[in-house]
Design a protein around this motif. Structure first.
Motif, PDB file in Angstrom:
ATOM      1  N   PHE A  76       0.835  -1.205   0.000  1.00  0.00           N
ATOM      2  CA  PHE A  76       0.000   0.000   0.000  1.00  0.00           C
ATOM      3  C   PHE A  76       0.870   1.255   0.000  1.00  0.00           C
ATOM      4  O   PHE A  76       0.500   2.273  -0.589  1.00  0.00           O
ATOM      5  CB  PHE A  76      -0.926  -0.016   1.214  1.00  0.00           C
ATOM      6  CG  PHE A  76      -2.119  -0.910   1.060  1.00  0.00           C
ATOM      7  CD1 PHE A  76      -3.389  -0.373   0.934  1.00  0.00           C
ATOM      8  CD2 PHE A  76      -1.992  -2.295   1.014  1.00  0.00           C
ATOM      9  CE1 PHE A  76      -4.506  -1.194   0.772  1.00  0.00           C
ATOM     10  CE2 PHE A  76      -3.087  -3.123   0.854  1.00  0.00           C
ATOM     11  CZ  PHE A  76      -4.357  -2.578   0.726  1.00  0.00           C
ATOM     12  N   GLY A  77       2.054   1.193   0.641  1.00  0.00           N
ATOM     13  CA  GLY A  77       2.970   2.333   0.605  1.00  0.00           C
ATOM     14  C   GLY A  77       3.466   2.599  -0.801  1.00  0.00           C
ATOM     15  O   GLY A  77       3.549   3.765  -1.240  1.00  0.00           O
ATOM     16  N   ALA A  78       3.787   1.533  -1.524  1.00  0.00           N
ATOM     17  CA  ALA A  78       4.221   1.698  -2.918  1.00  0.00           C
ATOM     18  C   ALA A  78       3.095   2.277  -3.770  1.00  0.00           C
ATOM     19  O   ALA A  78       3.335   3.086  -4.678  1.00  0.00           O
ATOM     20  CB  ALA A  78       4.678   0.351  -3.477  1.00  0.00           C
ATOM     21  N   ALA A  79       1.854   1.879  -3.457  1.00  0.00           N
ATOM     22  CA  ALA A  79       0.713   2.411  -4.201  1.00  0.00           C
ATOM     23  C   ALA A  79       0.565   3.907  -3.948  1.00  0.00           C
ATOM     24  O   ALA A  79       0.345   4.693  -4.891  1.00  0.00           O
ATOM     25  CB  ALA A  79      -0.556   1.667  -3.796  1.00  0.00           C
ATOM     26  N   ARG A 118     -10.024   1.485   3.900  1.00  0.00           N
ATOM     27  CA  ARG A 118     -10.775   0.368   4.470  1.00  0.00           C
ATOM     28  C   ARG A 118     -10.190  -0.972   4.015  1.00  0.00           C
ATOM     29  O   ARG A 118     -10.169  -1.942   4.781  1.00  0.00           O
ATOM     30  CB  ARG A 118     -12.251   0.450   4.071  1.00  0.00           C
ATOM     31  CG  ARG A 118     -13.097  -0.694   4.639  1.00  0.00           C
ATOM     32  CD  ARG A 118     -14.582  -0.469   4.449  1.00  0.00           C
ATOM     33  NE  ARG A 118     -15.353  -1.637   4.865  1.00  0.00           N
ATOM     34  CZ  ARG A 118     -15.638  -1.959   6.123  1.00  0.00           C
ATOM     35  NH1 ARG A 118     -15.198  -1.186   7.110  1.00  0.00           N
ATOM     36  NH2 ARG A 118     -16.359  -3.041   6.415  1.00  0.00           N
ATOM     37  N   ALA A 119      -9.679  -1.051   2.802  1.00  0.00           N
ATOM     38  CA  ALA A 119      -9.110  -2.297   2.300  1.00  0.00           C
ATOM     39  C   ALA A 119      -7.907  -2.725   3.145  1.00  0.00           C
ATOM     40  O   ALA A 119      -7.731  -3.915   3.420  1.00  0.00           O
ATOM     41  CB  ALA A 119      -8.708  -2.132   0.842  1.00  0.00           C
ATOM     42  N   LEU A 120      -7.078  -1.748   3.568  1.00  0.00           N
ATOM     43  CA  LEU A 120      -5.943  -2.089   4.415  1.00  0.00           C
ATOM     44  C   LEU A 120      -6.403  -2.406   5.830  1.00  0.00           C
ATOM     45  O   LEU A 120      -5.921  -3.366   6.441  1.00  0.00           O
ATOM     46  CB  LEU A 120      -4.924  -0.941   4.436  1.00  0.00           C
ATOM     47  CG  LEU A 120      -3.642  -1.193   5.231  1.00  0.00           C
ATOM     48  CD1 LEU A 120      -2.918  -2.430   4.717  1.00  0.00           C
ATOM     49  CD2 LEU A 120      -2.718   0.023   5.174  1.00  0.00           C
ATOM     50  N   LEU A 166      -3.135   5.350   7.833  1.00  0.00           N
ATOM     51  CA  LEU A 166      -3.882   4.190   7.341  1.00  0.00           C
ATOM     52  C   LEU A 166      -3.751   3.021   8.322  1.00  0.00           C
ATOM     53  O   LEU A 166      -4.713   2.292   8.577  1.00  0.00           O
ATOM     54  CB  LEU A 166      -3.371   3.764   5.970  1.00  0.00           C
ATOM     55  CG  LEU A 166      -3.649   4.684   4.776  1.00  0.00           C
ATOM     56  CD1 LEU A 166      -3.107   4.062   3.502  1.00  0.00           C
ATOM     57  CD2 LEU A 166      -5.143   4.949   4.634  1.00  0.00           C
ATOM     58  N   LEU A 167      -2.546   2.842   8.872  1.00  0.00           N
ATOM     59  CA  LEU A 167      -2.321   1.755   9.825  1.00  0.00           C
ATOM     60  C   LEU A 167      -2.988   2.044  11.171  1.00  0.00           C
ATOM     61  O   LEU A 167      -3.275   1.110  11.932  1.00  0.00           O
ATOM     62  CB  LEU A 167      -0.811   1.520  10.003  1.00  0.00           C
ATOM     63  CG  LEU A 167      -0.101   0.980   8.753  1.00  0.00           C
ATOM     64  CD1 LEU A 167       1.406   0.939   8.959  1.00  0.00           C
ATOM     65  CD2 LEU A 167      -0.622  -0.405   8.389  1.00  0.00           C
ATOM     66  N   GLU A 168      -3.247   3.313  11.451  1.00  0.00           N
ATOM     67  CA  GLU A 168      -4.057   3.631  12.630  1.00  0.00           C
ATOM     68  C   GLU A 168      -5.470   3.083  12.469  1.00  0.00           C
ATOM     69  O   GLU A 168      -6.074   2.579  13.418  1.00  0.00           O
ATOM     70  CB  GLU A 168      -4.131   5.149  12.827  1.00  0.00           C
ATOM     71  CG  GLU A 168      -3.027   5.750  13.659  1.00  0.00           C
ATOM     72  CD  GLU A 168      -3.347   7.184  14.062  1.00  0.00           C
ATOM     73  OE1 GLU A 168      -4.045   7.361  15.091  1.00  0.00           O
ATOM     74  OE2 GLU A 168      -2.920   8.108  13.344  1.00  0.00           O
ATOM     75  N   ALA A 169      -5.978   3.150  11.248  1.00  0.00           N
ATOM     76  CA  ALA A 169      -7.322   2.632  10.980  1.00  0.00           C
ATOM     77  C   ALA A 169      -7.380   1.124  11.171  1.00  0.00           C
ATOM     78  O   ALA A 169      -8.420   0.568  11.542  1.00  0.00           O
ATOM     79  CB  ALA A 169      -7.761   3.016   9.571  1.00  0.00           C
ATOM     80  N   VAL A 170      -6.264   0.433  10.908  1.00  0.00           N
ATOM     81  CA  VAL A 170      -6.209  -1.009  11.159  1.00  0.00           C
ATOM     82  C   VAL A 170      -6.505  -1.283  12.626  1.00  0.00           C
ATOM     83  O   VAL A 170      -7.202  -2.244  12.984  1.00  0.00           O
ATOM     84  CB  VAL A 170      -4.819  -1.577  10.778  1.00  0.00           C
ATOM     85  CG1 VAL A 170      -4.705  -3.040  11.194  1.00  0.00           C
ATOM     86  CG2 VAL A 170      -4.558  -1.413   9.289  1.00  0.00           C
ATOM     87  N   VAL A 171      -5.983  -0.419  13.507  1.00  0.00           N
ATOM     88  CA  VAL A 171      -6.137  -0.607  14.957  1.00  0.00           C
ATOM     89  C   VAL A 171      -7.500  -0.121  15.440  1.00  0.00           C
ATOM     90  O   VAL A 171      -8.141  -0.761  16.287  1.00  0.00           O
ATOM     91  CB  VAL A 171      -4.998   0.122  15.705  1.00  0.00           C
ATOM     92  CG1 VAL A 171      -5.220   0.086  17.220  1.00  0.00           C
ATOM     93  CG2 VAL A 171      -3.652  -0.498  15.348  1.00  0.00           C
ATOM     94  N   THR A 172      -7.963   0.994  14.927  1.00  0.00           N
ATOM     95  CA  THR A 172      -9.207   1.558  15.448  1.00  0.00           C
ATOM     96  C   THR A 172     -10.462   0.887  14.893  1.00  0.00           C
ATOM     97  O   THR A 172     -11.493   0.841  15.566  1.00  0.00           O
ATOM     98  CB  THR A 172      -9.282   3.070  15.142  1.00  0.00           C
ATOM     99  OG1 THR A 172      -9.154   3.269  13.722  1.00  0.00           O
ATOM    100  CG2 THR A 172      -8.194   3.829  15.868  1.00  0.00           C
ATOM    101  N   GLU A 173     -10.360   0.333  13.680  1.00  0.00           N
ATOM    102  CA  GLU A 173     -11.583  -0.228  13.096  1.00  0.00           C
ATOM    103  C   GLU A 173     -11.360  -1.478  12.259  1.00  0.00           C
ATOM    104  O   GLU A 173     -12.278  -1.945  11.589  1.00  0.00           O
ATOM    105  CB  GLU A 173     -12.257   0.843  12.210  1.00  0.00           C
ATOM    106  CG  GLU A 173     -11.372   1.334  11.085  1.00  0.00           C
ATOM    107  CD  GLU A 173     -11.908   2.618  10.434  1.00  0.00           C
ATOM    108  OE1 GLU A 173     -12.307   2.524   9.255  1.00  0.00           O
ATOM    109  OE2 GLU A 173     -11.912   3.667  11.097  1.00  0.00           O
ATOM    110  N   GLY A 174     -10.148  -2.037  12.299  1.00  0.00           N
ATOM    111  CA  GLY A 174      -9.851  -3.178  11.438  1.00  0.00           C
ATOM    112  C   GLY A 174      -9.413  -4.419  12.198  1.00  0.00           C
ATOM    113  O   GLY A 174      -9.828  -4.661  13.341  1.00  0.00           O
ATOM    114  N   THR A 175      -8.550  -5.193  11.566  1.00  0.00           N
ATOM    115  CA  THR A 175      -8.149  -6.483  12.127  1.00  0.00           C
ATOM    116  C   THR A 175      -7.286  -6.358  13.377  1.00  0.00           C
ATOM    117  O   THR A 175      -7.121  -7.324  14.111  1.00  0.00           O
ATOM    118  CB  THR A 175      -7.359  -7.288  11.068  1.00  0.00           C
ATOM    119  OG1 THR A 175      -6.219  -6.516  10.653  1.00  0.00           O
ATOM    120  CG2 THR A 175      -8.232  -7.609   9.872  1.00  0.00           C
TER     121      THR A 175
END
Length: 799
Positions: free
Chosen positions: A495-498, A544-546, A649-658
């Motif tokens: 995702f960083g490369a994207a 959301r995908a990440l 984006l990785l904060e979203a992984v913690v707050t609302e993701g896996t």
């Protein structure tokens, strides 16, 4: 007188003179022969005698001290554990005690005790063999430093010659200092300073009279007179030393009586063993860089990046996480079966221990080791089943059986303990010891392994490193030596490369849907699936995908970008291991170590600044010269703006993701879970503004961890336990936002700017590289989105 009486004659005087002359000559010749022989023997003894250079420039074997970042001594590397101190730090009371024990007339004689030598010769002749004895301190220095320990008359003569010479070359104080620095105090401790630190947890200069006398008595026989293992013998020896000090007028009668009446009071220093995997990694490094001799005997001082408190928490956290996983898997059953020989040996071991006295504590035989131990809360050991029922299990430890309540081990599984047979070996932990009553709980050592690494992203100091469940059982360091697939924990580099390509932003809408993709690098067709198999969500934002760790999206991004772009981004972040040039790389099919992954995430946490992890900060030699100093040599490898956007984006992984289980710190937290497709490896890589930590769990011989055992459950447990403990009571700190970044409230469904009347939960504050935030606003909540454009690429056409 009658004329015929014969007169007795005597030898002629001339003959007597000739005989006497011959005797004198023979004696003269014999004396010359003896003198020549003695001279030749003396020449034989002295022609190859060692010189005193090594004593004049004394460089004893000194242990290498390993210090944590706060100055705490956490380990020593040694052949002989020794700490050298200057002569001025050795108190007079200690010198007198040593002289009283070993050589009271040291300052009067010239290196030899002639009366003692004569007594020793007589004893040796009468016994028919060569024994030691009559050695002055000077002779002992000669024997230790210059000669072999063999017991021969020739070696003893050499010792005497060298002792006289040594007295002519060094002062008495210098000879005594050599002796005090070299002598053995048992338990691998050498020299007076190390002896004082070990037995009394203080320096030699702070020893009391009683402590000095006790210490002085040990070198005669360090094993037999150790106050740890033979306190009665050590006390008798101390009394002898005190008596000799009194007889020589070095202490008063009152001082003698006061110390003689006091019991031995030790305060043994026991190293805590902080971070054994960390220390072993450093030991290998120092030996490789400086050689074995310098590492073990050179007296180096090695300063680490380790924070000892963080290391202790990391040790506990990983063990707790692995134990929790193991208990979720249930009880594996007995570890073996007790045979009759082992039963008899256990009974004998217990009887012997009881005869020696237990100090009131109940004694149990650990059937795993066969040794009798004092029952202590927290101790783990193995017992044999006497009988088992649905309610309890009676266990035998060499004596009366001890009960184990089945209800206290629900994790074992229903009926598992009741099915145990007599003689089955079961691991337990002592829960409590009260009034000689022992309470047990079922214990099972995990078969799974793990690793935990903690880095400071700014300095790259390795604050803590744990490489497995138990260093004593396995020194293999999984934090630095185990290369495993990171699974979805690798996706941030995709995702960083994207983001870096400029074709996608966090608000770009991508598609989560099944699709067969032909991998141009392998030529094979492949249909990536999400972890939850057949659950696909269709259109969603990149953010959301990440957060939801969508495999399909990661593979599509890698396909569009090209694998080389992903590899390049990962390399610049800090991944150095070989990476496969296939689309499966997007799902973490390349092998990395936990340390490597932690360092790559640290680059993101440090605003794109890449550097090498720092285990060893500084090495100083025994003379104070700095041999090496390692500081983070950071280079900007990834744009600070890209790094910050990816962090959000990785904060979203913690707050609302896996990674939701990590949202417990009360501060901004970024991270990514990782679970391999085969379920063999579980990861969580997460960071705050101050620390980066990576947790890994898996089996050494790879096999699935089990249903539901993912990075977001199995690996994240140790991470959250660690971070909660570290940040307890500490203020929160935001990730610093660099220049070139803008924030915008985004509609989560469309990726457009949030509607003007969007309420809580209807928008997400999102970071963008300046100039890339969407400009079109979403419709109000509740209004259909059929006319809302869907973009896969920034500025591109609808798919």
């Amino acid at each position: 007188m009658p004329a015929n009486r014969t007169k007795r004659s005597s030898p002629p005087r001339k003959k007597r003179k000739n005989l006497f002359a011959r005797l004198i000559f023979a004696a003269f010749v014999a004396s010359i022969v003896v003198a020549v022989a003695a001279g030749m023997f003396l020449l034989h003894l002295t022609h190859d005698l060692p010189r005193f250079d090594q004593l004049v420039d004394y460089r004893p074997k000194e242990s290498t001290k390993v210090y944590a970042a706060d100055g705490t001594l956490v380990a020593e590397l040694f052949e002989e554990r020794r700490t050298v101190i200057p002569p001025g730090d050795i108190p007079e009371v200690l010198k007198r005690a040593i002289l009283a024990a070993e050589d009271a007339y040291f300052y009067q004689h010239e290196g030899l005790d002639y009366g003692g030598i004569l007594r020793t010769i007589v004893r040796n002749v009468m016994s028919g063999r060569i024994r030691g004895g009559a050695s002055t301190i000077t002779q002992q220095v000669v024997k230790t430093f210059l000669l072999s320990p063999e017991k021969t008359y020739e070696r003893k003569l050499k010792e005497a010659i060298l002792a006289r010479r040594l007295e002519q070359n060094l002062s008495k104080d210098e000879i005594l200092y050599l002796y005090l620095t070299q002598i053995n105090f048992g338990h691998a401790r050498y020299g007076i300073e190390e002896g004082a630190r070990f037995y009394f947890s203080k320096g030699a200069k702070d020893l009391t009279l009683g402590e000095a006398a006790l210490l002085a008595g040990i070198p005669q026989s360090p094993t037999r007179l150790s106050p740890l293992t033979h306190p009665d013998r050590a006390k008798k020896r101390q009394l002898y030393v005190l008596g000799q000090m009194l007889a020589n007028g070095w202490i008063t009668q009152a001082e003698h009586d006061r110390e003689a009446a006091r019991p031995i009071a030790l305060k043994v220093s026991k190293p805590e063993g902080v971070g054994p995997y960390y220390v072993e990694e450093v030991r290998r490094y120092v030996i490789e860089r400086y050689g074995v001799d310098a590492a073990l005997t050179g007296g180096l001082k090695v300063h680490l990046g380790m924070d000892p408190e963080v290391q202790r928490v990391a040790d506990r956290s990983l063990r707790a996480g692995l134990l929790a996983y193991d208990r979720r898997q249930g009880y594996r059953g007995p570890t073996g079966h007790l045979d009759e020989d082992a039963r008899k040996a256990a009974e004998e071991s217990l009887a012997k221990a009881r005869a020696g006295g237990s100090g009131g504590a109940p004694l149990l035989v650990d059937l795993g080791t066969g040794k009798a131990v004092k029952a202590t809360a927290g101790l783990t050991l193995t017992g044999a089943v006497e009988k088992a029922s649905a309610k309890s299990v009676e266990l035998w430890f060499g004596g009366p059986s001890v009960g184990l309540a089945v209800q206290d081990a629900p994790w074992a599984g229903k009926g598992r303990l009741a099915s145990l047979k007599k003689g089955d070996l079961v691991q337990v932990e002592i829960a409590k010891v009260e009034d000689k009553k022992v309470e047990l709980r079922l214990y099972q050592e995990p078969a799974v392994q793990g690793a935990l690494v903690v880095l400071d992203p700014e300095t790259r100091r390795v604050r803590a490193m744990v490489g497995g469940w138990d260093f004593a059982a396995s020194s293999f360091n999984r934090a630095t030596q185990a290369k495993r697939q990171p699974g979805s924990a690798f996706k941030p580099f995709v995702f960083g490369a994207a983001l870096e390509s400029g074709r996608w932003t966090p608000a770009s809408v991508v598609v989560d849907a099944p699709e067969s993709i032909r991998d141009p690098w392998t030529g094979e067709s492949w249909k990536p699936r999400n972890y939850d198999r057949d659950v696909y969500e269709g259109n969603m934002t990149l953010r959301r995908a990440l957060a939801r760790s969508k495999n399909t999206v990661a593979v599509r991004l890698a396909s569009e970008l090209g694998v080389d772009a992903v590899i390049d981004f990962a390399r610049r972040a800090g991944i150095s291991s070989a990476l496969p040039s296939t689309l499966s790389l997007a799902l973490g099919s390349g092998d990395v170590t936990p340390m490597e992954l932690a360092n790559a995430f640290a680059t993101l946490a440090a605003g794109g600044a890449r550097a090498q992890p720092v285990l060893v900060e500084k090495v100083v030699d025994r003379d104070g010269n700095v041999l090496e100093e390692n500081k983070s040599q950071a280079v900007i490898a990834i744009s600070p703006a890209i790094s910050y956007v990816l962090t959000r984006l990785l904060e979203a992984v913690v707050t609302e993701g896996t990674g939701k289980a990590a949202d417990v710190l009360g501060r901004p937290t970024a991270g990514k879970t990782g679970t391999t497709n085969d379920g063999n490896d579980a990861w969580f890589a997460g960071y705050t503004a101050d620390l980066v930590a990576v947790s890994w769990v898996g089996f050494d011989d790879p096999k699935p961890l089990g249903r539901g055992e993912t990075g977001g459950r199995t690996a994240i447990a140790a991470w959250t336990e660690l971070m909660k403990e570290i940040y307890k009571g500490k203020p929160a700190r935001d990730f610093p936002m660099p220049e070139g970044v803008e924030l915008a409230e985004i509609d989560p469904g469309t990726g457009l700017l949030a509607a003007d009347d969007a309420g809580p939960g209807d928008s997400a504050l999102t970071a963008f590289v300046s100039g890339t935030a969407p400009t079109q606003r979403a419709l109000s909540p509740g209004v259909a989105h059929e006319d809302t454009p869907v973009e896969l690429f920034l500025g591109g056409e609808n798919p």
